[in-house]
Design a protein around this motif. Structure first.
Motif, PDB file in Angstrom:
ATOM      1  N   ALA A  16      -7.472   0.700  -5.743  1.00  9.66           N
ATOM      2  CA  ALA A  16      -7.931   1.753  -5.048  1.00  9.66           C
ATOM      3  C   ALA A  16      -7.215   2.882  -4.485  1.00  9.66           C
ATOM      4  O   ALA A  16      -7.405   4.079  -4.819  1.00  9.66           O
ATOM      5  N   ILE A  17      -5.872   2.636  -3.940  1.00 12.70           N
ATOM      6  CA  ILE A  17      -5.057   3.522  -3.383  1.00 12.70           C
ATOM      7  C   ILE A  17      -4.644   4.122  -4.879  1.00 12.70           C
ATOM      8  O   ILE A  17      -4.226   5.491  -4.844  1.00 12.70           O
ATOM      9  N   ALA A  18      -4.076   3.420  -5.856  1.00  9.53           N
ATOM     10  CA  ALA A  18      -3.601   3.907  -7.140  1.00  9.53           C
ATOM     11  C   ALA A  18      -4.690   5.180  -7.828  1.00  9.53           C
ATOM     12  O   ALA A  18      -3.934   6.221  -8.173  1.00  9.53           O
ATOM     13  N   LEU A  19      -5.703   4.510  -7.683  1.00  7.37           N
ATOM     14  CA  LEU A  19      -6.847   5.588  -8.493  1.00  7.37           C
ATOM     15  C   LEU A  19      -6.784   6.652  -7.731  1.00  7.37           C
ATOM     16  O   LEU A  19      -7.056   7.791  -8.254  1.00  7.37           O
ATOM     17  N   TRP A  20      -7.070   6.623  -6.383  1.00  7.67           N
ATOM     18  CA  TRP A  20      -7.416   7.717  -5.570  1.00  7.67           C
ATOM     19  C   TRP A  20      -5.890   8.653  -5.666  1.00  7.67           C
ATOM     20  O   TRP A  20      -6.194   9.915  -5.665  1.00  7.67           O
TER      21      TRP A  20
ATOM     22  N   LEU B 234      -6.146 -11.263  -0.763  1.00 14.65           N
ATOM     23  CA  LEU B 234      -6.009 -11.062  -2.064  1.00 14.65           C
ATOM     24  C   LEU B 234      -6.930  -9.853  -2.523  1.00 14.65           C
ATOM     25  O   LEU B 234      -6.370  -8.988  -3.147  1.00 14.65           O
ATOM     26  N   VAL B 235      -7.881  -9.892  -1.933  1.00 15.94           N
ATOM     27  CA  VAL B 235      -8.988  -8.897  -2.406  1.00 15.94           C
ATOM     28  C   VAL B 235      -8.335  -7.558  -1.902  1.00 15.94           C
ATOM     29  O   VAL B 235      -8.496  -6.613  -2.456  1.00 15.94           O
ATOM     30  N   LEU B 236      -7.896  -7.572  -0.409  1.00 18.82           N
ATOM     31  CA  LEU B 236      -7.257  -6.432  -0.081  1.00 18.82           C
ATOM     32  C   LEU B 236      -5.954  -6.019  -0.636  1.00 18.82           C
ATOM     33  O   LEU B 236      -6.000  -4.861  -0.787  1.00 18.82           O
ATOM     34  N   SER B 237      -5.179  -6.721  -1.087  1.00 16.91           N
ATOM     35  CA  SER B 237      -3.950  -6.735  -1.685  1.00 16.91           C
ATOM     36  C   SER B 237      -4.207  -6.072  -3.142  1.00 16.91           C
ATOM     37  O   SER B 237      -3.833  -4.945  -3.656  1.00 16.91           O
ATOM     38  N   VAL B 238      -4.836  -6.444  -3.956  1.00 16.03           N
ATOM     39  CA  VAL B 238      -5.260  -6.362  -5.403  1.00 16.03           C
ATOM     40  C   VAL B 238      -6.166  -4.919  -5.422  1.00 16.03           C
ATOM     41  O   VAL B 238      -6.083  -3.956  -5.819  1.00 16.03           O
ATOM     42  N   GLY B 239      -7.299  -5.298  -4.766  1.00 14.08           N
ATOM     43  CA  GLY B 239      -8.429  -4.193  -4.623  1.00 14.08           C
ATOM     44  C   GLY B 239      -7.913  -3.170  -4.006  1.00 14.08           C
ATOM     45  O   GLY B 239      -8.123  -1.940  -4.293  1.00 14.08           O
ATOM     46  N   GLY B 240      -7.322  -2.999  -2.821  1.00 16.98           N
ATOM     47  CA  GLY B 240      -6.968  -2.185  -2.091  1.00 16.98           C
ATOM     48  C   GLY B 240      -5.863  -1.341  -2.669  1.00 16.98           C
ATOM     49  O   GLY B 240      -5.915   0.010  -2.944  1.00 16.98           O
ATOM     50  N   GLY B 241      -4.758  -1.854  -3.274  1.00 16.77           N
ATOM     51  CA  GLY B 241      -3.703  -1.283  -4.126  1.00 16.77           C
ATOM     52  C   GLY B 241      -4.253  -0.417  -5.325  1.00 16.77           C
ATOM     53  O   GLY B 241      -4.025   0.565  -5.532  1.00 16.77           O
TER      54      GLY B 241
ATOM     55  N   TYR C 270       0.921  -1.108   0.019  1.00 16.39           N
ATOM     56  CA  TYR C 270       0.128  -0.101  -0.118  1.00 16.39           C
ATOM     57  C   TYR C 270       0.885   1.344  -0.100  1.00 16.39           C
ATOM     58  O   TYR C 270       0.710   2.290  -0.838  1.00 16.39           O
ATOM     59  N   LEU C 271       1.881   1.309   1.017  1.00 14.47           N
ATOM     60  CA  LEU C 271       2.793   2.559   1.106  1.00 14.47           C
ATOM     61  C   LEU C 271       3.445   2.497  -0.442  1.00 14.47           C
ATOM     62  O   LEU C 271       3.789   3.771  -1.030  1.00 14.47           O
TER      63      LEU C 271
END
Length: 124
Positions: free
Chosen positions: A113-117, A104-111, A43-44
């Motif tokens: 979402a962070i990139a888009l934001w 996997l959902v947190l890794s791919v989806g969260g990553g 994420y970071l």
């Protein structure tokens, strides 16, 4: 000579990113059953790469070597796709399929979402 300088810049910054990833692993050792450290460094790294390096610095800083060192070197050393996959295999091998799916959902989806934001926050 320029290639050697680029190599040194990437290598040194990759060491710093790898060291920070190691520190995250030490700090979040209490979360050993769930790969929290890998999730957080990814994420970071996503935030740093999209928002700060590719967004802000690439439009303000003229040094391509600095951009290369921070993006390929530091963020490359910090983030870990292979670690994500290894953690996933460990969860699967131990029969923890629900945690695997969450990870996997947190890794791919969260990553993503962070990139888009982060990408939307950057002003051209």
């Amino acid at each position: 000579m320029k290639e050697v300088q680029n190599f040194i810049a990437v290598a040194l910054s990759a060491m710093a990113g790898g060291w920070l990833r190691y520190q995250f692993g030490q700090i979040f050792i209490f979360a050993a059953p769930f790969p929290l450290a890998t999730l957080l460094v990814n994420y970071l790294g996503t935030f740093l790469l999209v928002y700060i390096i590719k967004g802000y610095l690439s439009s303000k800083v003229k040094s391509q070597r600095l951009i290369l060192a921070l993006s390929t070197g530091f963020c490359g050393g910090l983030t870990t796709f292979s670690g994500l996959l290894l953690d996933s295999i460990k969860l699967a091998d131990s029969g923890r399929y629900t945690e695997l799916l969450i990870y996997l959902v947190l890794s791919v989806g969260g990553g993503l979402a962070i990139a888009l934001w982060a990408g939307k926050q950057v002003k051209p």
